[in-house]
Scaffold this motif. Structure first.
Motif, short mmCIF file in Angstrom:
data_model
loop_
_atom_site.label_atom_id
_atom_site.label_comp_id
_atom_site.label_asym_id
_atom_site.label_seq_id
_atom_site.Cartn_x
_atom_site.Cartn_y
_atom_site.Cartn_z
N ASP A 1 0.86 -1.18 0.00
CA ASP A 1 0.00 0.00 0.00
C ASP A 1 0.89 1.23 0.00
O ASP A 1 1.25 1.76 1.05
CB ASP A 1 -0.92 -0.03 1.22
CG ASP A 1 -1.87 1.17 1.28
OD1 ASP A 1 -1.84 2.02 0.35
OD2 ASP A 1 -2.63 1.27 2.25
N VAL A 2 1.29 1.65 -1.22
CA VAL A 2 2.21 2.78 -1.34
C VAL A 2 1.58 4.04 -0.78
O VAL A 2 2.20 4.80 -0.03
CB VAL A 2 2.65 2.97 -2.81
CG1 VAL A 2 3.46 4.25 -2.97
CG2 VAL A 2 3.46 1.77 -3.29
N GLU A 3 0.30 4.29 -1.12
CA GLU A 3 -0.37 5.50 -0.63
C GLU A 3 -0.51 5.48 0.88
O GLU A 3 -0.41 6.51 1.54
CB GLU A 3 -1.73 5.64 -1.30
CG GLU A 3 -1.64 5.99 -2.79
CD GLU A 3 -3.00 6.22 -3.41
OE1 GLU A 3 -4.01 6.25 -2.68
OE2 GLU A 3 -3.06 6.37 -4.65
N GLY A 4 -0.76 4.30 1.45
CA GLY A 4 -0.89 4.18 2.90
C GLY A 4 0.44 4.09 3.62
O GLY A 4 0.50 4.11 4.85
N GLY A 5 1.54 3.96 2.83
CA GLY A 5 2.87 3.96 3.41
C GLY A 5 3.25 2.68 4.11
O GLY A 5 4.05 2.70 5.05
#
Length: 195
Positions: A160-164
Motif C-alpha cells: 500500500d504505497v499510498e498508505g505507506g
C-alpha cells in the motif's frame, strides 16, 4: 533509478554482459539511451555519460554495445559500473503488482497489524527481488537488524504505497529466532521400554 550493472566483457568488439535491474530491458536499453555511471573516482569514465549503441540477447544473456567502447580493453574499464537513469517520477509501472524501488523504500512493514520495521532498500537477485527490512528494536529481539524478505506474494501479500506500508506474512524464523527444543520435555519411551 538503477537499471543495470556491467558484469563482463563479451568478445573483442566492446560488448558487455549486463545484470539487469529492470523488468523492461528492451524499453530501457534502446539505441541512444544515455546512462549516468556509478564508477570509482579513479575510473576514466567517472563523470561521463554512457550511451547505448545496441542491445541484444546472446545465449539468453543481455549484452550491450556502447558509444566509445570499441574493443575489449575499453569494455574491461567499465566492468562493475552501475547504470542509472533519470526516472520519470510520474511514470507508473506497466504491471499492477510492480513498483519502482523508490516507492518501496521507506514503507513501514506490518505483521498481524503491528509495525515491525521499515523497508530500507530493494535488492534485485536472479531468482527474485528481496525487500531489505530494518527491524524495530524491542525487548524480545534486541537491537535493530536487517532482514532479507523475499518479495513474493505469499510473504508480502499487500503493498500500500499510498498508505505507506507493506503487509508481511513471513514464515516462522524469518524475523525471530526459532525457539530451541524444550529440554525439559518428557522423554519419549522407546518400544519395549517398561519404565
Amino acid at each position: 533509478m538503477r537499471v543495470g550493472r556491467l558484469v563482463k566483457a563479451h568478445g573483442l568488439k566492446g560488448a558487455i554482459k549486463l545484470e539487469l535491474y529492470t523488468d523492461d530491458p528492451e524499453g530501457r536499453f534502446v539505441p541512444g539511451a544515455t546512462f549516468t555511471l556509478q564508477v570509482p573516482a579513479s575510473s576514466p569514465w567517472h563523470g561521463k555519460p554512457l550511451t547505448i549503441r545496441e542491445f541484444r540477447w546472446m545465449n539468453s544473456h543481455p549484452v550491450a554495445f556502447f558509444e566509445g567502447v570499441d574493443d575489449r580493453n575499453a569494455a574491461e574499464e567499465l566492468i562493475r559500473a552501475i547504470l542509472w537513469i533519470d526516472e520519470d517520477t510520474e511514470a507508473t509501472p506497466a504491471e499492477d503488482d510492480a513498483w519502482f524501488d523508490h516507492q518501496l523504500v521507506g514503507l513501514e512493514v506490518v505483521r498481524d497489524g503491528v509495525p515491525i520495521g521499515r523497508v530500507i532498500r530493494v535488492d534485485h537477485m536472479p531468482a527474485q527481488d528481496l525487500l531489505i527490512v530494518r527491524t524495530i528494536p524491542d525487548a524480545s529481539h534486541g537491537d535493530a537488524r536487517e532482514v532479507l524478505v523475499p518479495f513474493v506474494k505469499a510473504i508480502v501479500p499487500e503493498v500500500d504505497v499510498e498508505g505507506g506500508r507493506v503487509v508481511v506474512t513471513p514464515p516462522a524464523g524469518l524475523f525471530e529466532d526459532l525457539a530451541a527444543d524444550d529440554e525439559d520435555a518428557e522423554p519419549v519411551a522407546e518400544p519395549g521400554d517398561d519404565r
